[in-house]
Design an enzyme around this catalytic site. Structure first.
Site, short mmCIF file in Angstrom:
data_model
loop_
_atom_site.label_atom_id
_atom_site.label_comp_id
_atom_site.label_asym_id
_atom_site.label_seq_id
_atom_site.Cartn_x
_atom_site.Cartn_y
_atom_site.Cartn_z
N CYS A 116 34.76 64.39 63.39
CA CYS A 116 34.75 65.89 63.13
C CYS A 116 33.72 66.38 62.28
CB CYS A 116 36.14 66.08 62.57
SG CYS A 116 36.46 67.94 62.42
N CYS A 228 30.60 63.49 54.14
CA CYS A 228 30.62 63.99 55.57
C CYS A 228 29.66 63.37 56.57
CB CYS A 228 30.67 65.39 55.51
SG CYS A 228 29.22 66.07 55.01
#
Length: 233
Positions: A116, A228
């Protein structure tokens, strides 16, 4: 200042202003700040303006930012007359992910969460960095264990070896807020509601007393995984 294949070496007590100026000089080409509208990034924008450095600004809109984040963007544009380059996930990739795995797949596994982040953040970052000689981030060593070994200025091998500038690396949270309050900078309202680090709304919560500043990011994961992919090492 000297350069080797890993780092651009500065004095350990170099100020954010010195780091910024040296980093822009070392990049010897276009440099931009990756702005998430955190208090760190707001402070850096103020420093850039004060130093009159030729540093542009880009932001990545993941599609899941908080309303408060957009408020900071508007306040900065108004105060500094900024031009911000916005980048977004590619529609096709985002649609495929949502249709295949649904809107909350990132909570099912580390692999799904990184997927994601890759679609919403990492791929847009690659486009934002294209053609740049350097980029500026708001990373601080105090934030988490994943950032303890970061250098003030380094060669970002994960992004084609461009110069990566981390001017606030050695600042504490106290120093950061002292500067922001002295300059009366516009800051995200969520910071004062227990959110020292703010990312996508579904992946961010307020921290508890005694927790580090990034404990509220992906709080269901091991602290050693809390990145991330924007800052790959």
């Amino acid at each position: 200042m000297s350069i080797n294949d890993q780092h651009i070496i500065l004095s350990p007590d170099a100020s954010p202003q010195e780091i910024l100026t040296s980093g822009v000089t070392a990049a010897a080409g276009p440099v931009k700040l990756a702005c998430s509208f955190s208090v760190e990034d707001v402070v850096i924008i103020d420093l850039i303006q004060a130093l009159q450095l030729p540093v542009g600004i880009f932001a990545i809109d993941t599609g899941r930012l908080n309303e408060e984040t957009y408020e900071v963007a508007d306040a900065l544009i108004e105060r500094y007359r900024l031009s911000i380059d916005w980048y977004f996930p590619r529609n096709g990739a985002m649609e495929c992910l949502l249709q295949a795995k649904g809107p909350f797949s990132f909570r099912e596994s580390l692999e799904n969460r990184l997927e994601c982040c890759r679609v919403r953040k990492v791929e847009p970052l690659s486009r934002a960095l294209a053609g740049l000689s350097g980029w500026v981030t708001g990373m601080r060593r105090e934030q988490s264990v994943t950032r303890a070994a970061v250098a003030a200025i380094e060669l970002d091998q994960a992004n084609n070896g461009i110069v990566k500038i981390n001017p606030l690396l050695n600042w504490s949270s106290g120093q950061l807020w002292e500067y922001a309050e002295a300059q009366r900078l516009p800051v995200n309202r969520l910071h004062r509601q227990g959110y020292p680090s703010i990312g996508c709304a579904p992946c961010t919560r307020a921290v508890q007393p005694g927790e580090n500043s990034r404990a509220g990011r992906w709080w269901w994961e091991d602290p050693n995984n809390k990145e991330c992919g924007l800052h790959r090492r």
